[in-house]
Design a protein around this motif. Structure first.
Motif, mmCIF file in Angstrom:
data_model
loop_
_atom_site.group_PDB
_atom_site.id
_atom_site.type_symbol
_atom_site.label_atom_id
_atom_site.label_comp_id
_atom_site.label_asym_id
_atom_site.label_seq_id
_atom_site.Cartn_x
_atom_site.Cartn_y
_atom_site.Cartn_z
ATOM 1 N N LYS A 134 -14.924 6.111 4.449
ATOM 2 C CA LYS A 134 -13.784 5.322 4.006
ATOM 3 C C LYS A 134 -13.493 5.622 2.526
ATOM 4 N N CYS A 135 -14.587 5.718 1.711
ATOM 5 C CA CYS A 135 -14.406 5.980 0.279
ATOM 6 C C CYS A 135 -13.741 7.329 0.063
ATOM 7 N N LYS A 136 -14.180 8.342 0.840
ATOM 8 C CA LYS A 136 -13.632 9.679 0.696
ATOM 9 C C LYS A 136 -12.133 9.677 0.990
ATOM 10 N N ASP A 137 -11.747 8.846 1.927
ATOM 11 C CA ASP A 137 -10.345 8.817 2.333
ATOM 12 C C ASP A 137 -9.567 7.687 1.679
ATOM 13 N N ASP A 138 -10.179 7.040 0.697
ATOM 14 C CA ASP A 138 -9.538 5.879 0.097
ATOM 15 C C ASP A 138 -8.391 6.324 -0.807
ATOM 16 N N VAL A 139 -7.149 6.138 -0.362
ATOM 17 C CA VAL A 139 -6.009 6.564 -1.191
ATOM 18 C C VAL A 139 -5.881 5.692 -2.428
ATOM 19 N N HIS A 140 -6.360 4.455 -2.351
ATOM 20 C CA HIS A 140 -6.159 3.526 -3.463
ATOM 21 C C HIS A 140 -6.880 3.969 -4.739
ATOM 22 N N GLU A 141 -7.922 4.790 -4.589
ATOM 23 C CA GLU A 141 -8.695 5.256 -5.746
ATOM 24 C C GLU A 141 -7.871 6.183 -6.629
ATOM 25 N N THR A 142 -6.982 6.992 -6.012
ATOM 26 C CA THR A 142 -6.380 8.108 -6.740
ATOM 27 C C THR A 142 -4.858 8.083 -6.832
ATOM 28 N N LEU A 143 -4.218 7.159 -6.144
ATOM 29 C CA LEU A 143 -2.760 7.210 -6.008
ATOM 30 C C LEU A 143 -2.026 6.905 -7.324
ATOM 31 N N ASN A 144 -1.199 7.860 -7.797
ATOM 32 C CA ASN A 144 -0.381 7.617 -8.997
ATOM 33 C C ASN A 144 1.108 7.627 -8.685
ATOM 34 N N ASP A 145 1.456 8.288 -7.593
ATOM 35 C CA ASP A 145 2.853 8.290 -7.147
ATOM 36 C C ASP A 145 2.833 8.433 -5.621
ATOM 37 N N LEU A 146 4.025 8.533 -5.022
ATOM 38 C CA LEU A 146 4.059 8.597 -3.560
ATOM 39 C C LEU A 146 4.439 9.993 -3.065
ATOM 40 N N SER A 147 4.220 11.019 -3.919
ATOM 41 C CA SER A 147 4.640 12.373 -3.531
ATOM 42 C C SER A 147 3.836 12.916 -2.350
ATOM 43 N N THR A 148 2.623 12.378 -2.125
ATOM 44 C CA THR A 148 1.808 12.900 -1.018
ATOM 45 C C THR A 148 2.067 12.147 0.283
ATOM 46 N N PHE A 149 2.985 11.178 0.226
ATOM 47 C CA PHE A 149 3.273 10.400 1.437
ATOM 48 C C PHE A 149 4.224 11.164 2.357
ATOM 49 N N LYS A 150 3.854 11.277 3.626
ATOM 50 C CA LYS A 150 4.690 11.966 4.593
ATOM 51 C C LYS A 150 5.181 10.925 5.604
ATOM 52 N N LEU A 151 6.492 10.694 5.596
ATOM 53 C CA LEU A 151 7.070 9.662 6.456
ATOM 54 C C LEU A 151 7.070 10.084 7.917
ATOM 55 N N GLU A 152 6.598 9.175 8.768
ATOM 56 C CA GLU A 152 6.629 9.455 10.200
ATOM 57 C C GLU A 152 7.693 8.602 10.882
ATOM 58 N N LYS A 153 7.794 7.327 10.436
ATOM 59 C CA LYS A 153 8.713 6.425 11.135
ATOM 60 C C LYS A 153 9.106 5.263 10.220
ATOM 61 N N ILE A 154 10.379 4.879 10.282
ATOM 62 C CA ILE A 154 10.808 3.656 9.572
ATOM 63 C C ILE A 154 10.598 2.490 10.537
ATOM 64 N N LEU A 155 9.689 1.588 10.176
ATOM 65 C CA LEU A 155 9.366 0.487 11.092
ATOM 66 C C LEU A 155 10.379 -0.634 10.988
ATOM 67 N N HIS A 156 10.847 -0.906 9.771
ATOM 68 C CA HIS A 156 11.964 -1.824 9.622
ATOM 69 C C HIS A 156 12.684 -1.569 8.317
ATOM 70 N N ASN A 157 13.965 -1.953 8.307
ATOM 71 C CA ASN A 157 14.779 -1.832 7.102
ATOM 72 C C ASN A 157 15.580 -3.119 7.039
ATOM 73 N N ASN A 158 15.110 -4.066 6.218
ATOM 74 C CA ASN A 158 15.743 -5.382 6.172
ATOM 75 C C ASN A 158 16.714 -5.421 4.994
ATOM 76 N N THR A 159 18.023 -5.358 5.309
ATOM 77 C CA THR A 159 19.016 -5.256 4.231
ATOM 78 C C THR A 159 19.193 -6.597 3.520
ATOM 79 N N ASN A 160 18.811 -7.698 4.170
ATOM 80 C CA ASN A 160 18.873 -9.003 3.495
ATOM 81 C C ASN A 160 17.790 -9.146 2.455
#
Ligand code: M7G
Length: 320
Positions: A19-45
């Motif tokens: 879990k530690c090896k894969d812990d994104v929270h340790e190293t994340l400074n921006d979202l450039s490594t995020f790869k979108l798979e699906k928009i689960l919701h988009n609440n315009t309100n």
């Protein structure tokens, strides 16, 4: 967590190391490594989006929840924040006395609140997806036979709760603590709150283990409930200057996490989960139990469930 309850097995250790090896929270400074798979919701309100995806070179799915935040009144004062020349205004059109613009305030006023769950489970994705909901009238019988066995076996992990109670996480965020094992609790900012007074949202988490939800509450819990009500209000008054009359203090039924906790929100903030089908005011709960000590073991409690939640499927099966 009491030491006896901690799992020291090699399997658990291995799981934690992975879990530690894969812990994104340790190293994340921006979202450039995020790869979108699906928009689960988009609440315009609410101006929120919830996304499913992955982070490059990390195992497991991620849930990214983005929310445009509310205006903070202190930034609306003259000479501060919005009304300086570090912002820019682009005219879209003008018609007589009416002008339409796109306004780009200085960057620190443009923050978007981001909540990231990684690794996230199917249950997390289900919780945040747009879906049809139904109301179920939960009789004590339905609770005992279907709902309780379901929540006992399929509830969300409570690690984050135990981390708070054990001062392993968020200890610097604690607003108030009463350490009494029976009537004590920790009051701290909710995950959903970005710290602006106008959207105040705190959570009181009880020290006592084993009280799952509203359904478990009875006369023996009155000292605990009254203590949370009184000391929660006092702490918020002294730290944020808000009077108890300005607070909406409530429990959710069903909650997402089955360890008793109470929500404190500013009355003028329409926080998610304050509607009649889910929120039960703490003063109401106390009064019901004072009238009838086992009120919550006898009453029919309506709750909302998503149509494709396995709990709803079990309820439907049970009705056949
Ligand atoms: P709930 O009534 O069980 O479910 O409330 P809900 O999430 O559907 O409202 C649990 C509350 O705990 C929610 O208001 C969450 O925003 C909050 N919460 C959840 N997590 C995982 C955390 C956390 O890690 N830290 C804090 N401070 N709050 C959390």
């Amino acid at each position: 967590m009491a030491d006896a309850e901690i799992d020291h097995s090699p399997a658990k250790k291995q799981k934690l190391q992975a879990k530690c090896k894969d812990d994104v929270h340790e190293t994340l400074n921006d979202l450039s490594t995020f790869k979108l798979e699906k928009i689960l919701h988009n609440n315009t309100n609410r101006k929120t989006v919830c996304l499913k995806g992955t982070f490059a070179s990390k195992n497991g799915d991620a849930l990214v929840f983005l929310e445009k935040t509310a205006f903070a009144e202190e930034n609306l004062k003259e000479d501060s924040g919005y009304f300086t020349n570090s912002s820019s205004l682009k005219k879209v059109f003008q018609n007589d006395i009416y002008g339409n613009y796109n306004y780009f305030p200085q960057v620190n006023l443009n923050s978007v609140k981001a909540t990231i769950i990684h690794p996230a489970t199917e249950k997390h994705f289900l919780k945040y997806s747009t879906q049809n909901c139904v109301i179920v009238d939960e009789t004590p019988d339905l609770y005992e036979n279907i709902v309780l066995p379901h929540v006992t076996s399929e509830q969300f992990d409570l690690n984050w709760v135990y981390n708070i109670l054990g001062h392993q996480s968020e200890s610097e965020r604690i607003v108030f603590e009463d350490p009494d094992p029976d009537t004590g609790f920790i009051l701290l900012p909710d995950l959903k709150w970005n710290g602006e007074l106008d959207t105040l949202y705190l959570l009181a988490i009880v020290h006592k283990r084993g009280i799952r939800s509203l359904r478990d509450l009875s006369a023996k819990h009155l000292p605990l409930l009254k203590n949370i009500h009184k000391k929660g209000i006092e702490s918020i008054k002294s730290k944020y200057g808000l009077d108890g009359s300005q607070l909406r203090i409530y429990l959710h039924y069903q909650p997402s996490f089955y360890h008793l906790h109470v929500h404190f929100t500013y009355i003028k903030h329409e926080a998610p989960g304050i509607l009649a089908e889910r929120a039960h005011l703490l003063s109401n709960v106390i009064s019901n139990i004072e009238l009838l000590p086992d009120y919550y073991q006898k009453v029919t409690l309506p709750f909302v469930v998503r149509e494709n939640d396995t709990l709803f499927k079990k309820i439907e099966e049970g009705r056949k």
